[in-house]
Design a protein around this motif. Structure first.
Motif: not given
Lengths: 347, 347
Positions: A11-16, A23-28, A63-69
């Motif tokens: 599996q490919v995980i989004l770390k944060d 970057k490649e290191t954002d995924l593992e 990234h964290k979206t502030e807009d829930e909609s």
């Protein structure tokens, strides 16, 4: 598949959440195990992933979206990435799907996925074309090009059409649709190789490398001395600003995305919006999901074009799930030539 | 008027192209003489100016436009300013116009004008309403509000409507049209007095002073917790950026003008354009000239509203041509309360 074999599942995980360029290191990669059977009394399906699609919108979910909609809901950090994929059904608890069916739609970035809402998937009926095409020309990007051009731009024969990110998954198709309609078509891309592709493979009338133009306004004036009727917007920022200065009266801008802006802390400011008034421009954002009801009509149009060779499609194929982080990240530096696909398994 | 009396003719001259905010000293008054008769064999008309209209678009004509195709062609420095006016025909070489007719349309900023293209003028047929209204509610700004709201916004009952520069010549009408349609209407303006006018005179549901809001996004969220369906754009810049964050899905932005930007060396950059995609927004620039064919339909709608008191109109009247430079310049600091008119003569 009575008892259900237990197998390993890469599996490919989004770390944060990501800021700036991913970057490649954002995924593992990690390896779990999975039982190849849908849970009892569930109407989920279990699929084996064949192809995964790398798409620019995925950055918007990192990234964290502030807009829930928002249509682009945030990924959950430390979870399996999701995106569009082509897969084969191994087991089904859903009456509409059977073992052996091929589907495309949203899947996990992994070898095997349990899909709990199979109603959202498209069943693949035509297999005389490459299966990977259902990540591109026959999948979400294809529908995007079709809806964004025919529905949102109201194109007419002879009009002047400009496409940015023109060799990408969507742009290459928009350009070919526009040529088939009898438009004059110019594309921009980020390398000589891509520019050659636009002119020599996709049949654009002209193409230029935006990285070599210090004055985008001047470049557009060179290719569009009479102005632009239709701009298919994939990049945003400086290119949009230059295009605004070159629109014709009652021109249309179909806004598909703005990839040049996705990795910036703050989007670039667009200054020439008064051109919308001067030239009575229609600017319309669209999201392909709103047009999925047109999918069978779309296939009726595009499948014959593919079979007759009237439309060609260039893919950039990365081999193996291990290559997927690099393939996805490469989109944002423009490393891919054509539609970026990851082959997870060939059958 | 056989021989044609020679009289003095005060005129307002634009001294040179303007940069930044226009100043009274960019304009000057001079007195020429004029013979009150149209030249022989001409189909021009000679008019006596009664009212002149101060309109934001005039600023766009005060600098040299590079784009020859612009709808707002540059004024010629050292010449008489032109704009919309209401006037009375003193002499006519044109079969459609006779002495005593009242007209509105483009005239010089002077006491008497020779108009060589009277075909472009509108004859005033209804004089039971104030004549000055033909610079505003029954003239170009009225048509602008009508076309920009009904034609470009496709409004529906119950929708959430936001109007910037809402107490101005156009905004006050858009708000009243929207209320008559059963919309929820909020306006922004630049003083407490204007905000009071919006709420108490024009019947807006809410109004706020944008100068007192350090966070326009928060202000809009306060008044539109469910978002904005229709934004009637008069100001541009930061307000547009905040509005983009608050649009609802399939919202519409009708771009009439961007007065906050006209005096800047460089327009402000608008950063939140990706909202156009997220919310599938239609953004459309329009120019009132494209809708002049609807003028009689417009009168059929608006005259009864005025007569029945269903629509009110607030004018800011400056007395005498001498006051016109200050009145015009005042638009850009928001000094006017309501439609800025200059009375040149009352009959």
């Amino acid at each position: 598949m009575a008892g259900g074999e237990e197998v390993s599942n890469k599996q490919v995980i989004l770390k944060d959440y990501v800021s700036g360029f991913p970057k490649e290191t954002d995924l593992e990669l990690r390896t779990e195990t999975i039982t190849l059977k849908v849970p009892q009394d569930s109407n989920a399906i279990l699929v084996k992933i064949l192809y995964l699609s790398c798409d620019p919108y995925m950055r918007l979910r990192m990234h964290k979206t502030e807009d829930e909609s928002s249509v682009f809901t945030s990924y959950t950090p430390a979870s399996v990435l999701t995106g569009f994929g082509v897969a084969k059904v191994l087991d089904s608890g859903h009456p509409d799907f059977a073992e052996g069916d091929l589907i495309w739609g949203t899947t996990g970035w992994e070898e095997y996925s349990i899909i709990t809402t199979p109603e959202t998937l498209f069943k693949i009926q035509h297999t005389d074309v490459p299966l990977s095409y259902y990540t591109g020309i026959l999948g979400m990007p294809g529908m995007t090009a079709y809806a964004g051009f025919y529905e949102a731009c109201s194109p007419k024969k002879g009009e002047y059409v400009f496409i940015s990110a023109a060799s990408g998954a969507v742009g290459q198709l928009v350009g070919q649709f526009a040529k088939l309609m009898g438009c004059y078509v110019v594309g921009s891309a980020g390398s000589k190789e891509k520019v050659d592709l636009l002119k020599n493979k996709f049949g654009f009338d002209e193409a230029f490398n935006y990285k070599e133009e210090h004055d985008l306004n001047a470049a557009l004036k060179r290719y569009f001395p009479e102005g632009i009727d239709i701009y298919f917007e994939n990049v945003g920022g400086k290119m949009l600003d230059a295009v605004l200065l070159n629109m014709r009266v009652r021109g249309r801008i179909s806004v598909c995305g703005m990839i040049s802006q996705y990795n910036l802390e703050q989007p670039e400011g667009v200054k020439n919006l008064m051109s919308i008034v001067y030239k009575r421009v229609h600017m319309e954002g669209f999201v392909v999901f709103d047009y999925y009801h047109l999918y069978s009509k779309f296939l009726d149009v595009v499948l014959p074009y593919i079979r007759e060779g009237k439309i060609v499609y260039v893919e950039d194929i990365a081999e193996g799930l291990e290559s997927s982080p690099s393939a996805l990240v490469g989109l944002f530096s423009g490393r891919n030539i054509g539609k970026q696909v990851v082959v997870v398994a060939r059958e």
